[in-house]
Design a protein around this motif. Structure first.
Motif, PDB file in Angstrom:
ATOM      1  N   MET A   1     -25.355 -17.540  28.634  1.00  0.00           N
ATOM      2  CA  MET A   1     -26.161 -16.502  28.863  1.00  0.00           C
ATOM      3  C   MET A   1     -26.244 -16.678  30.302  1.00  0.00           C
ATOM      4  O   MET A   1     -26.843 -17.585  30.949  1.00  0.00           O
ATOM      5  CB  MET A   1     -27.496 -16.423  28.414  1.00  0.00           C
ATOM      6  CG  MET A   1     -28.300 -15.218  29.034  1.00  0.00           C
ATOM      7  SD  MET A   1     -30.206 -15.361  28.082  1.00  0.00           S
ATOM      8  CE  MET A   1     -29.652 -15.247  26.425  1.00  0.00           C
ATOM      9  N   THR A   2     -25.563 -15.656  31.248  1.00  0.00           N
ATOM     10  CA  THR A   2     -25.415 -15.594  32.483  1.00  0.00           C
ATOM     11  C   THR A   2     -26.620 -14.887  33.127  1.00  0.00           C
ATOM     12  O   THR A   2     -26.687 -13.444  32.934  1.00  0.00           O
ATOM     13  CB  THR A   2     -23.937 -15.181  33.004  1.00  0.00           C
ATOM     14  OG1 THR A   2     -23.151 -16.221  32.411  1.00  0.00           O
ATOM     15  CG2 THR A   2     -23.930 -15.255  34.836  1.00  0.00           C
ATOM     16  N   THR A  29     -29.866  -7.176  24.432  1.00  0.00           N
ATOM     17  CA  THR A  29     -28.563  -7.852  24.714  1.00  0.00           C
ATOM     18  C   THR A  29     -28.614  -9.447  25.188  1.00  0.00           C
ATOM     19  O   THR A  29     -28.063 -10.207  24.771  1.00  0.00           O
ATOM     20  CB  THR A  29     -27.834  -7.052  26.196  1.00  0.00           C
ATOM     21  OG1 THR A  29     -27.918  -5.678  25.518  1.00  0.00           O
ATOM     22  CG2 THR A  29     -26.704  -7.689  26.482  1.00  0.00           C
ATOM     23  N   GLN A  30     -30.068  -9.658  25.837  1.00  0.00           N
ATOM     24  CA  GLN A  30     -30.056 -10.845  26.103  1.00  0.00           C
ATOM     25  C   GLN A  30     -30.493 -11.828  25.092  1.00  0.00           C
ATOM     26  O   GLN A  30     -30.102 -12.833  24.806  1.00  0.00           O
ATOM     27  CB  GLN A  30     -31.051 -11.090  27.210  1.00  0.00           C
ATOM     28  CG  GLN A  30     -31.081 -10.514  28.544  1.00  0.00           C
ATOM     29  CD  GLN A  30     -32.353 -10.192  29.400  1.00  0.00           C
ATOM     30  OE1 GLN A  30     -33.396  -9.894  28.968  1.00  0.00           O
ATOM     31  NE2 GLN A  30     -32.107 -10.281  30.602  1.00  0.00           N
ATOM     32  N   GLN A  35     -28.555 -15.897  21.003  1.00  0.00           N
ATOM     33  CA  GLN A  35     -28.224 -16.291  19.528  1.00  0.00           C
ATOM     34  C   GLN A  35     -26.862 -16.895  19.701  1.00  0.00           C
ATOM     35  O   GLN A  35     -26.516 -17.979  18.884  1.00  0.00           O
ATOM     36  CB  GLN A  35     -28.385 -14.999  18.749  1.00  0.00           C
ATOM     37  CG  GLN A  35     -27.648 -15.293  17.407  1.00  0.00           C
ATOM     38  CD  GLN A  35     -27.503 -13.933  16.611  1.00  0.00           C
ATOM     39  OE1 GLN A  35     -28.765 -13.250  16.421  1.00  0.00           O
ATOM     40  NE2 GLN A  35     -26.455 -13.312  16.090  1.00  0.00           N
ATOM     41  N   HIS A  36     -25.835 -16.463  20.224  1.00  0.00           N
ATOM     42  CA  HIS A  36     -24.530 -16.960  20.221  1.00  0.00           C
ATOM     43  C   HIS A  36     -24.582 -18.174  21.044  1.00  0.00           C
ATOM     44  O   HIS A  36     -23.943 -18.974  20.711  1.00  0.00           O
ATOM     45  CB  HIS A  36     -23.539 -15.698  20.910  1.00  0.00           C
ATOM     46  CG  HIS A  36     -23.492 -14.566  20.132  1.00  0.00           C
ATOM     47  ND1 HIS A  36     -22.540 -14.370  19.014  1.00  0.00           N
ATOM     48  CD2 HIS A  36     -23.720 -13.178  20.099  1.00  0.00           C
ATOM     49  CE1 HIS A  36     -22.514 -13.451  18.398  1.00  0.00           C
ATOM     50  NE2 HIS A  36     -23.356 -12.442  19.147  1.00  0.00           N
ATOM     51  N   ILE A  42     -24.919 -25.540  18.757  1.00  0.00           N
ATOM     52  CA  ILE A  42     -25.257 -26.318  17.299  1.00  0.00           C
ATOM     53  C   ILE A  42     -23.810 -27.157  16.911  1.00  0.00           C
ATOM     54  O   ILE A  42     -23.860 -28.348  16.687  1.00  0.00           O
ATOM     55  CB  ILE A  42     -25.693 -25.390  16.240  1.00  0.00           C
ATOM     56  CG1 ILE A  42     -26.995 -24.864  16.573  1.00  0.00           C
ATOM     57  CG2 ILE A  42     -25.522 -25.960  14.894  1.00  0.00           C
ATOM     58  CD1 ILE A  42     -27.594 -23.757  15.625  1.00  0.00           C
ATOM     59  N   GLY A  43     -22.581 -26.232  17.004  1.00  0.00           N
ATOM     60  CA  GLY A  43     -21.548 -26.940  16.725  1.00  0.00           C
ATOM     61  C   GLY A  43     -21.135 -28.029  17.550  1.00  0.00           C
ATOM     62  O   GLY A  43     -20.606 -28.897  17.371  1.00  0.00           O
ATOM     63  N   ARG A  44     -21.150 -27.556  18.772  1.00  0.00           N
ATOM     64  CA  ARG A  44     -20.331 -28.441  19.812  1.00  0.00           C
ATOM     65  C   ARG A  44     -21.234 -29.621  19.936  1.00  0.00           C
ATOM     66  O   ARG A  44     -20.748 -30.741  20.267  1.00  0.00           O
ATOM     67  CB  ARG A  44     -20.561 -27.538  21.333  1.00  0.00           C
ATOM     68  CG  ARG A  44     -19.744 -28.477  22.271  1.00  0.00           C
ATOM     69  CD  ARG A  44     -19.735 -27.601  23.773  1.00  0.00           C
ATOM     70  NE  ARG A  44     -21.187 -27.505  24.227  1.00  0.00           N
ATOM     71  CZ  ARG A  44     -21.635 -26.333  25.075  1.00  0.00           C
ATOM     72  NH1 ARG A  44     -20.906 -25.292  24.973  1.00  0.00           N
ATOM     73  NH2 ARG A  44     -22.613 -26.563  25.461  1.00  0.00           N
ATOM     74  N   GLU A  45     -22.587 -29.615  19.952  1.00  0.00           N
ATOM     75  CA  GLU A  45     -23.354 -30.791  19.724  1.00  0.00           C
ATOM     76  C   GLU A  45     -23.838 -31.444  18.553  1.00  0.00           C
ATOM     77  O   GLU A  45     -24.466 -32.611  18.738  1.00  0.00           O
ATOM     78  CB  GLU A  45     -24.572 -30.518  20.430  1.00  0.00           C
ATOM     79  CG  GLU A  45     -24.853 -29.682  21.921  1.00  0.00           C
ATOM     80  CD  GLU A  45     -24.482 -30.863  23.142  1.00  0.00           C
ATOM     81  OE1 GLU A  45     -24.643 -31.683  22.881  1.00  0.00           O
ATOM     82  OE2 GLU A  45     -24.077 -29.870  23.862  1.00  0.00           O
TER      83      GLU A  45
END
Length: 134
Positions: A1-2, A29-30, A35-36, A42-45
């Protein structure tokens, strides 16, 4: 999120858990970007549990509630348990009055209790360093 201003959310890793804090109200939108980002982390960590802290929110609309349910379900499918913490009393009253369904979403009073819930569900019988003293 930027964002160009202050951070709207933070996602921190604590051992096998992710702690996501929402610092201010998010538009749709935020919320979707959050969420994404969270599901990707979750997967990366390789996280086993997630605590989402919504204590800073004085409103939680139906889209936000539905998004939290979706995060919890997607996290479950990815092998992580999700606990939402910090729902303010007025927010809880409004959610009930409006008939918002949280489904099987796990909740706890605050971050400490949320982490305790994860400890009990993910590693039953393991002693926790967050044990309460009376």
């Amino acid at each position: 999120m930027t964002t160009t201003g202050p951070r709207l959310v933070s996602i921190l890793r604590q051992q096998p858990y992710l702690i996501a804090s929402i610092h201010t109200a998010l538009d749709d939108t935020q919320m979707t970007a959050f969420q994404h980002d969270l599901v990707e982390r979750i997967g990366r960590e390789r996280s086993r549990g997630v605590v989402i802290d919504v204590a800073a929110l004085d409103v939680l609309d139906s889209f936000g509630t539905r998004t939290l349910r979706t995060i919890a379900e997607v996290a479950r499918l990815r092998g992580a348990v999700t606990v939402v913490v910090g729902i303010q009393p007025d927010v809880a009253f409004a959610m009930v009055a409006l008939g918002m369904d949280t489904g099987p979403l796990l909740t706890a009073l605050d971050l400490e209790e949320g982490l305790d819930v994860l400890d009990r569900l993910i590693a039953p019988g393991r002693s926790t360093s967050r044990s309460r003293t009376t």
